[in-house]
Design an enzyme around this catalytic site. Structure first.
Site, PDB file in Angstrom:
ATOM      1  N   LYS A  14       0.832  -1.218   0.000  1.00 60.90           N
ATOM      2  CA  LYS A  14       0.000   0.000   0.000  1.00 60.90           C
ATOM      3  C   LYS A  14       0.861   1.259   0.000  1.00 60.90           C
ATOM      4  O   LYS A  14       0.713   2.119  -0.856  1.00 60.90           O
ATOM      5  CB  LYS A  14      -0.920   0.033   1.234  1.00 60.90           C
ATOM      6  N   ARG A  89      -9.829   0.680   8.055  1.00 62.73           N
ATOM      7  CA  ARG A  89      -9.436  -0.672   8.455  1.00 62.73           C
ATOM      8  C   ARG A  89     -10.536  -1.380   9.230  1.00 62.73           C
ATOM      9  O   ARG A  89     -10.365  -2.534   9.608  1.00 62.73           O
ATOM     10  CB  ARG A  89      -8.189  -0.599   9.333  1.00 62.73           C
ATOM     11  N   ARG A 128      11.783  -5.909   5.665  1.00 65.45           N
ATOM     12  CA  ARG A 128      11.726  -4.488   6.032  1.00 65.45           C
ATOM     13  C   ARG A 128      12.172  -4.299   7.485  1.00 65.45           C
ATOM     14  O   ARG A 128      12.860  -3.343   7.811  1.00 65.45           O
ATOM     15  CB  ARG A 128      10.311  -3.936   5.831  1.00 65.45           C
ATOM     16  N   ARG A 134      11.800  -1.251  12.023  1.00 62.67           N
ATOM     17  CA  ARG A 134      10.443  -0.903  12.483  1.00 62.67           C
ATOM     18  C   ARG A 134       9.985  -1.903  13.540  1.00 62.67           C
ATOM     19  O   ARG A 134      10.043  -3.111  13.307  1.00 62.67           O
ATOM     20  CB  ARG A 134       9.490  -0.884  11.278  1.00 62.67           C
ATOM     21  N   ARG A 145      -0.798  -9.018  13.134  1.00 64.40           N
ATOM     22  CA  ARG A 145      -1.347  -7.987  12.235  1.00 64.40           C
ATOM     23  C   ARG A 145      -2.161  -8.636  11.118  1.00 64.40           C
ATOM     24  O   ARG A 145      -3.209  -8.120  10.734  1.00 64.40           O
ATOM     25  CB  ARG A 145      -0.205  -7.143  11.639  1.00 64.40           C
TER      26      ARG A 145
HETATM   27  P1  B4P Z   1       3.773  -1.852   2.404  1.00 61.98           P
HETATM   28  O1  B4P Z   1       2.659  -2.817   2.252  1.00 61.98           O
HETATM   29  O2  B4P Z   1       3.807  -0.726   1.448  1.00 61.98           O
HETATM   30  O3  B4P Z   1       3.677  -1.497   3.934  1.00 61.98           O
HETATM   31  P2  B4P Z   1       2.739  -0.451   4.659  1.00 61.98           P
HETATM   32  O4  B4P Z   1       1.999   0.434   3.746  1.00 61.98           O
HETATM   33  O5  B4P Z   1       3.651   0.211   5.588  1.00 61.98           O
HETATM   34  O6  B4P Z   1       1.592  -1.268   5.365  1.00 61.98           O
HETATM   35  P3  B4P Z   1       1.407  -1.767   6.828  1.00 61.98           P
HETATM   36  O7  B4P Z   1       0.028  -2.329   6.861  1.00 61.98           O
HETATM   37  O8  B4P Z   1       2.530  -2.660   7.166  1.00 61.98           O
HETATM   38  O9  B4P Z   1       1.542  -0.568   7.850  1.00 61.98           O
HETATM   39  P4  B4P Z   1       0.674   0.698   8.259  1.00 61.98           P
HETATM   40  O10 B4P Z   1       1.677   1.770   8.317  1.00 61.98           O
HETATM   41  O11 B4P Z   1      -0.510   0.934   7.397  1.00 61.98           O
HETATM   42  O12 B4P Z   1       5.215  -2.505   2.227  1.00 61.98           O
HETATM   43  C1  B4P Z   1       5.764  -3.529   2.989  1.00 61.98           C
HETATM   44  C2  B4P Z   1       7.149  -3.922   2.469  1.00 61.98           C
HETATM   45  O13 B4P Z   1       7.009  -4.663   1.262  1.00 61.98           O
HETATM   46  C3  B4P Z   1       8.076  -2.776   2.141  1.00 61.98           C
HETATM   47  O14 B4P Z   1       9.338  -3.037   2.675  1.00 61.98           O
HETATM   48  C4  B4P Z   1       8.141  -2.717   0.611  1.00 61.98           C
HETATM   49  O15 B4P Z   1       9.387  -2.307   0.128  1.00 61.98           O
HETATM   50  C5  B4P Z   1       7.901  -4.181   0.252  1.00 61.98           C
HETATM   51  N1  B4P Z   1       7.230  -4.325  -1.021  1.00 61.98           N
HETATM   52  C6  B4P Z   1       6.196  -3.582  -1.486  1.00 61.98           C
HETATM   53  N2  B4P Z   1       5.806  -3.994  -2.706  1.00 61.98           N
HETATM   54  C7  B4P Z   1       6.622  -5.075  -3.019  1.00 61.98           C
HETATM   55  C8  B4P Z   1       6.721  -5.951  -4.137  1.00 61.98           C
HETATM   56  N3  B4P Z   1       5.938  -5.825  -5.208  1.00 61.98           N
HETATM   57  N4  B4P Z   1       7.636  -6.943  -4.088  1.00 61.98           N
HETATM   58  C9  B4P Z   1       8.467  -7.080  -3.028  1.00 61.98           C
HETATM   59  N5  B4P Z   1       8.437  -6.270  -1.938  1.00 61.98           N
HETATM   60  C10 B4P Z   1       7.526  -5.272  -1.933  1.00 61.98           C
HETATM   61  O16 B4P Z   1       0.113   0.341   9.729  1.00 61.98           O
HETATM   62  C11 B4P Z   1       0.954   0.093  10.831  1.00 61.98           C
HETATM   63  C12 B4P Z   1       0.128  -0.020  12.134  1.00 61.98           C
HETATM   64  O17 B4P Z   1      -0.537   1.251  12.425  1.00 61.98           O
HETATM   65  C13 B4P Z   1      -1.040  -1.017  12.120  1.00 61.98           C
HETATM   66  O18 B4P Z   1      -0.615  -2.333  12.453  1.00 61.98           O
HETATM   67  C14 B4P Z   1      -1.987  -0.414  13.201  1.00 61.98           C
HETATM   68  O19 B4P Z   1      -1.570  -0.711  14.510  1.00 61.98           O
HETATM   69  C15 B4P Z   1      -1.835   1.086  13.002  1.00 61.98           C
HETATM   70  N6  B4P Z   1      -2.866   1.641  12.073  1.00 61.98           N
HETATM   71  C16 B4P Z   1      -2.599   2.175  10.842  1.00 61.98           C
HETATM   72  N7  B4P Z   1      -3.752   2.576  10.262  1.00 61.98           N
HETATM   73  C17 B4P Z   1      -4.762   2.277  11.132  1.00 61.98           C
HETATM   74  C18 B4P Z   1      -6.179   2.422  11.086  1.00 61.98           C
HETATM   75  N8  B4P Z   1      -6.805   2.942  10.025  1.00 61.98           N
HETATM   76  N9  B4P Z   1      -6.918   1.996  12.153  1.00 61.98           N
HETATM   77  C19 B4P Z   1      -6.309   1.475  13.231  1.00 61.98           C
HETATM   78  N10 B4P Z   1      -4.975   1.302  13.339  1.00 61.98           N
HETATM   79  C20 B4P Z   1      -4.199   1.697  12.295  1.00 61.98           C
END
Ligand code: B4P
Length: 196
Positions: A14, A89, A128, A134, A145
């Site tokens: 995402k 979410r 990551r 992180r 998660r």
């Molecule tokens: P991403 O999937 O881009 O990770 P993210 O956006 O940070 O999502 P995530 O769900 O983990 O965290 P968020 O900050 O929303 O990438 C992951 C990795 O994969 C990266 O290293 C990237 O380089 C790699 N990658 C991507 N595409 C690839 C491909 N094609 N091939 C290989 N590798 C690839 O949330 C974090 C925490 O915040 C949650 O657990 C929760 O506690 C809280 N939170 C956030 N939003 C919330 C909400 N709306 N409600 C309640 N809690 C919330």
């Protein structure tokens, strides 16, 4: 306005794809994960509360997240539209987003929903975790998660399916290949729904 929800399990890409979409469509990027992490870094009261929840892999309470979103919408109401990354979410968050956008005579245009199997999510997030340190990218928290996603977040897809706005996209392949698929979906959906 073009308002896109970028949806998917943790590690589905995402954040990665949101950055590219923002550049192409000139949208305002709202990542609730990034907003929460900056509160944690600033050691604000909200951040201190959120840190323990995030480290456990649970969801931060809806009212906190919705408050942050409303503030961002208010600051950018004249803009070209939004990319919502990691939000909504829960079904409650989806309902609140609808209400908040309605206040500005707006709505969610479409939901791009990245589909990635669990083993691949685990692999990406562990990598990551090693690179960025992180604190929620460790095996135990990642498993939780993904469980939380399946329990609390998947129902959001049914909410948008009923509105015919849910567009699944396979999130496996190179970042650019996935981006091309997403752009195709967006442009196709836009051309179907835009009045000619
Ligand atoms: P991403 O999937 O881009 O990770 P993210 O956006 O940070 O999502 P995530 O769900 O983990 O965290 P968020 O900050 O929303 O990438 C992951 C990795 O994969 C990266 O290293 C990237 O380089 C790699 N990658 C991507 N595409 C690839 C491909 N094609 N091939 C290989 N590798 C690839 O949330 C974090 C925490 O915040 C949650 O657990 C929760 O506690 C809280 N939170 C956030 N939003 C919330 C909400 N709306 N409600 C309640 N809690 C919330």
């Amino acid at each position: 306005m073009l308002n896109i929800v970028l949806f998917g399990p943790p590690g589905s890409g995402k954040g990665t794809q949101a950055e590219k979409l923002v550049e192409k469509y000139k949208l305002v990027h709202i990542s609730t994960g990034d907003l929460l992490r900056s509160e944690v870094a600033a050691k604000s009261e909200l951040g201190l509360r959120a840190k323990a929840i995030m480290d456990a892999g649970e969801l931060v309470p809806d009212e906190i997240v919705i408050g942050m979103i409303r503030k961002k919408l208010d600051e950018n109401k004249e803009g070209p539209g939004f990319i919502f990354d990691g939000f909504p979410r829960t079904v409650e968050q989806a309902r609140e987003l609808r209400k908040a956008l309605t206040d500005y005579d707006e709505r969610v245009t479409m939901v791009i929903s990245l589909q990635v199997p669990r083993e691949e999510l685990m692999k990406r997030l562990l990598k990551r975790g090693e690179e960025s340190g992180r604190s929620d990218d460790n095996e135990e928290t990642i498993n939780n998660r993904i469980d939380v996603y399946e329990r609390q977040t998947i129902p959001v897809t049914y909410y948008y399916e009923k509105m015919h706005k849910h567009l699944p996209v396979e999130g496996i392949g190179t970042i650019d290949q996935i981006f091309d698929k997403i752009v195709k979906e967006i442009d196709q959906f836009e051309s179907f729904t835009k009045p000619s």
